[in-house]
Design a protein around this motif. Structure first.
Motif, PDB file in Angstrom:
ATOM      1  N   ASP A  65     101.564 -37.893  58.072  1.00 45.71           N
ATOM      2  CA  ASP A  65     100.639 -38.022  56.942  1.00 45.71           C
ATOM      3  C   ASP A  65     100.889 -36.963  55.874  1.00 45.71           C
ATOM      4  OD1 ASP A  65      98.974 -35.654  57.321  1.00 45.71           O
ATOM      5  OD2 ASP A  65      97.965 -36.688  58.938  1.00 45.71           O
ATOM      6  N   ALA A  66     100.386 -37.236  54.675  1.00 42.43           N
ATOM      7  CA  ALA A  66     100.646 -36.397  53.502  1.00 42.43           C
ATOM      8  C   ALA A  66     100.159 -34.967  53.692  1.00 42.43           C
ATOM      9  CB  ALA A  66     100.010 -37.022  52.265  1.00 42.43           C
ATOM     10  N   ALA A  67      99.041 -34.782  54.358  1.00 36.22           N
ATOM     11  CA  ALA A  67      98.505 -33.429  54.555  1.00 36.22           C
ATOM     12  C   ALA A  67      99.452 -32.585  55.408  1.00 36.22           C
ATOM     13  CB  ALA A  67      97.120 -33.495  55.194  1.00 36.22           C
ATOM     14  N   LEU A  68      99.995 -33.178  56.462  1.00 37.17           N
ATOM     15  CA  LEU A  68     100.942 -32.429  57.299  1.00 37.17           C
ATOM     16  C   LEU A  68     102.258 -32.199  56.569  1.00 37.17           C
ATOM     17  CD1 LEU A  68     100.428 -33.720  60.940  1.00 37.17           C
ATOM     18  CD2 LEU A  68      99.819 -31.520  59.960  1.00 37.17           C
ATOM     19  N   MET A  69     102.694 -33.181  55.772  1.00 40.66           N
ATOM     20  CA  MET A  69     103.911 -32.971  54.977  1.00 40.66           C
ATOM     21  C   MET A  69     103.729 -31.774  54.050  1.00 40.66           C
ATOM     22  SD  MET A  69     105.382 -36.606  53.764  1.00 40.66           S
ATOM     23  CE  MET A  69     105.632 -37.962  54.876  1.00 40.66           C
ATOM     24  N   SER A  70     102.574 -31.712  53.413  1.00 39.63           N
ATOM     25  CA  SER A  70     102.298 -30.606  52.496  1.00 39.63           C
ATOM     26  C   SER A  70     102.290 -29.272  53.239  1.00 39.63           C
ATOM     27  CB  SER A  70     100.958 -30.835  51.803  1.00 39.63           C
ATOM     28  OG  SER A  70     100.655 -29.753  50.968  1.00 39.63           O
ATOM     29  N   THR A  71     101.663 -29.248  54.376  1.00 36.42           N
ATOM     30  CA  THR A  71     101.627 -28.020  55.185  1.00 36.42           C
ATOM     31  C   THR A  71     103.037 -27.576  55.562  1.00 36.42           C
ATOM     32  OG1 THR A  71      99.456 -28.544  56.089  1.00 36.42           O
ATOM     33  CG2 THR A  71     100.831 -27.042  57.385  1.00 36.42           C
ATOM     34  N   LEU A  72     103.844 -28.517  56.041  1.00 33.74           N
ATOM     35  CA  LEU A  72     105.192 -28.178  56.487  1.00 33.74           C
ATOM     36  C   LEU A  72     106.128 -27.848  55.329  1.00 33.74           C
ATOM     37  CD1 LEU A  72     105.419 -30.803  59.339  1.00 33.74           C
ATOM     38  CD2 LEU A  72     105.270 -28.319  59.603  1.00 33.74           C
ATOM     39  N   ALA A  73     105.832 -28.350  54.134  1.00 35.95           N
ATOM     40  CA  ALA A  73     106.643 -28.013  52.959  1.00 35.95           C
ATOM     41  C   ALA A  73     106.490 -26.541  52.594  1.00 35.95           C
ATOM     42  CB  ALA A  73     106.248 -28.889  51.775  1.00 35.95           C
ATOM     43  N   HIS A  74     105.429 -25.914  53.071  1.00 38.90           N
ATOM     44  CA  HIS A  74     105.187 -24.486  52.827  1.00 38.90           C
ATOM     45  C   HIS A  74     105.546 -23.631  54.046  1.00 38.90           C
ATOM     46  CE1 HIS A  74     102.604 -26.309  49.710  1.00 38.90           C
ATOM     47  NE2 HIS A  74     102.967 -25.245  49.028  1.00 38.90           N
ATOM     48  N   ARG A  76     107.132 -21.202  56.715  1.00 39.37           N
ATOM     49  CA  ARG A  76     107.844 -19.941  56.501  1.00 39.37           C
ATOM     50  C   ARG A  76     109.311 -20.011  56.908  1.00 39.37           C
ATOM     51  NH1 ARG A  76     104.495 -19.714  60.649  1.00 39.37           N
ATOM     52  NH2 ARG A  76     105.259 -19.220  62.716  1.00 39.37           N
ATOM     53  N   ASP A  77     109.674 -21.011  57.719  1.00 37.28           N
ATOM     54  CA  ASP A  77     111.044 -21.128  58.224  1.00 37.28           C
ATOM     55  C   ASP A  77     111.779 -22.238  57.471  1.00 37.28           C
ATOM     56  OD1 ASP A  77     113.349 -21.750  59.875  1.00 37.28           O
ATOM     57  OD2 ASP A  77     112.362 -20.590  61.457  1.00 37.28           O
ATOM     58  N   ALA A  78     112.871 -21.878  56.829  1.00 32.08           N
ATOM     59  CA  ALA A  78     113.639 -22.855  56.049  1.00 32.08           C
ATOM     60  C   ALA A  78     114.163 -23.992  56.914  1.00 32.08           C
ATOM     61  CB  ALA A  78     114.793 -22.163  55.321  1.00 32.08           C
ATOM     62  N   ARG A  79     114.400 -23.753  58.196  1.00 31.39           N
ATOM     63  CA  ARG A  79     114.898 -24.821  59.066  1.00 31.39           C
ATOM     64  C   ARG A  79     113.885 -25.960  59.169  1.00 31.39           C
ATOM     65  NH1 ARG A  79     116.037 -21.426  64.287  1.00 31.39           N
ATOM     66  NH2 ARG A  79     113.994 -20.710  63.610  1.00 31.39           N
ATOM     67  N   VAL A  80     112.620 -25.610  59.204  1.00 32.70           N
ATOM     68  CA  VAL A  80     111.564 -26.634  59.249  1.00 32.70           C
ATOM     69  C   VAL A  80     111.523 -27.388  57.923  1.00 32.70           C
ATOM     70  CG1 VAL A  80     109.068 -27.018  59.467  1.00 32.70           C
ATOM     71  CG2 VAL A  80     110.215 -25.305  60.919  1.00 32.70           C
ATOM     72  N   ARG A  81     111.599 -26.647  56.829  1.00 38.71           N
ATOM     73  CA  ARG A  81     111.576 -27.289  55.509  1.00 38.71           C
ATOM     74  C   ARG A  81     112.793 -28.187  55.311  1.00 38.71           C
ATOM     75  NH1 ARG A  81     110.700 -21.945  54.231  1.00 38.71           N
ATOM     76  NH2 ARG A  81     112.484 -21.907  52.808  1.00 38.71           N
ATOM     77  N   ARG A  82     113.950 -27.818  55.878  1.00 34.21           N
ATOM     78  CA  ARG A  82     115.152 -28.662  55.775  1.00 34.21           C
ATOM     79  C   ARG A  82     114.953 -29.999  56.479  1.00 34.21           C
ATOM     80  NH1 ARG A  82     118.659 -23.824  57.740  1.00 34.21           N
ATOM     81  NH2 ARG A  82     118.443 -22.525  55.890  1.00 34.21           N
ATOM     82  N   VAL A  83     114.352 -29.972  57.647  1.00 33.02           N
ATOM     83  CA  VAL A  83     114.087 -31.214  58.371  1.00 33.02           C
ATOM     84  C   VAL A  83     113.134 -32.088  57.560  1.00 33.02           C
ATOM     85  CG1 VAL A  83     113.019 -32.205  60.443  1.00 33.02           C
ATOM     86  CG2 VAL A  83     114.558 -30.232  60.648  1.00 33.02           C
ATOM     87  N   LEU A  84     112.095 -31.482  57.030  1.00 38.86           N
ATOM     88  CA  LEU A  84     111.138 -32.235  56.210  1.00 38.86           C
ATOM     89  C   LEU A  84     111.816 -32.806  54.969  1.00 38.86           C
ATOM     90  CD1 LEU A  84     108.108 -33.010  55.884  1.00 38.86           C
ATOM     91  CD2 LEU A  84     107.917 -30.972  54.431  1.00 38.86           C
ATOM     92  N   ALA A  85     112.637 -32.014  54.318  1.00 40.26           N
ATOM     93  CA  ALA A  85     113.289 -32.435  53.074  1.00 40.26           C
ATOM     94  C   ALA A  85     114.214 -33.626  53.278  1.00 40.26           C
ATOM     95  CB  ALA A  85     114.055 -31.261  52.468  1.00 40.26           C
ATOM     96  N   ASP A  91     106.031 -37.705  49.579  1.00 37.86           N
ATOM     97  CA  ASP A  91     105.220 -38.002  48.399  1.00 37.86           C
ATOM     98  C   ASP A  91     105.593 -37.037  47.262  1.00 37.86           C
ATOM     99  OD1 ASP A  91     103.810 -35.560  48.762  1.00 37.86           O
ATOM    100  OD2 ASP A  91     102.314 -36.524  50.014  1.00 37.86           O
ATOM    101  N   ALA A  92     105.086 -37.322  46.080  1.00 38.83           N
ATOM    102  CA  ALA A  92     105.456 -36.544  44.885  1.00 38.83           C
ATOM    103  C   ALA A  92     105.079 -35.075  45.009  1.00 38.83           C
ATOM    104  CB  ALA A  92     104.816 -37.160  43.648  1.00 38.83           C
ATOM    105  N   ASP A  93     103.919 -34.783  45.570  1.00 36.68           N
ATOM    106  CA  ASP A  93     103.493 -33.384  45.707  1.00 36.68           C
ATOM    107  C   ASP A  93     104.416 -32.604  46.645  1.00 36.68           C
ATOM    108  OD1 ASP A  93     101.379 -33.662  43.946  1.00 36.68           O
ATOM    109  OD2 ASP A  93      99.927 -34.123  45.534  1.00 36.68           O
ATOM    110  N   THR A  94     104.795 -33.231  47.746  1.00 42.82           N
ATOM    111  CA  THR A  94     105.691 -32.566  48.693  1.00 42.82           C
ATOM    112  C   THR A  94     107.061 -32.359  48.064  1.00 42.82           C
ATOM    113  OG1 THR A  94     104.488 -33.516  50.562  1.00 42.82           O
ATOM    114  CG2 THR A  94     106.700 -32.709  50.994  1.00 42.82           C
ATOM    115  N   LEU A  95     107.555 -33.356  47.361  1.00 42.45           N
ATOM    116  CA  LEU A  95     108.848 -33.205  46.670  1.00 42.45           C
ATOM    117  C   LEU A  95     108.796 -32.090  45.634  1.00 42.45           C
ATOM    118  CD1 LEU A  95     110.269 -36.788  46.121  1.00 42.45           C
ATOM    119  CD2 LEU A  95     111.366 -34.870  47.279  1.00 42.45           C
TER     120      LEU A  95
END
Length: 139
Positions: A65-74, A76-85, A91-95
């Motif tokens: 869901d969008a709320a978890l995407m937003s949380t994970l987009a922030h 602290r570990d770039a490896r997590v953000r890479r998986v999300l990306a 959604d537009a906010d996460t992008l």
């Protein structure tokens, strides 16, 4: 000795309890559980797991869901953000959040190759934004 191996194999063959494994003390077991069908509140808890492998597994879950995407987009570990990306359903906010990242691989995975190229032009990647806190940066 922690025999996490057998607990992960039990999850993978369907004989293990994913809900119980989501709270296992071993991060490998929790990460494998994070990729399995779980109640939303358990997935939310795993999105805040102390181990990056667990948070990354949540970031890769289908139907996140969008709320978890937003949380994970922030995260602290770039490896997590890479998986999300790397997801195709952001959604537009996460992008927008990922587009401001300072990790070239996050930017590349999120579809910002020009921004990634500009980061790669530097002799070293920039520090995370929090690295400057307390130093007294002024404009």
């Amino acid at each position: 000795m922690d025999d996490w191996h057998d607990r992960v194999l039990a999850l993978l063959d369907g004989s293990g309890d994913a809900r119980r494994a989501a709270f296992d003390p071993n991060p490998v077991v929790r990460a494998h559980a994070a990729g399995m069908p779980l109640p939303d509140r358990v997935v939310e808890r795993l999105a805040d797991d102390p181990a990056a492998c667990g948070r990354a597994r949540v970031a890769a879950r289908p139907g996140l869901d969008a709320a978890l995407m937003s949380t994970l987009a922030h995260d602290r570990d770039a490896r997590v953000r890479r998986v999300l990306a790397a997801r195709t359903d952001l959604d537009a906010d996460t992008l927008r959040t990922l587009g401001a990242d300072l990790d070239a691989r996050v930017l590349e995975a999120a579809g910002f190759p020009e921004r990634a190229r500009l980061i790669r032009m530097l002799p070293v990647e920039p520090d995370a934004p929090d690295a400057r806190k307390g130093f007294g940066w002024r404009r």
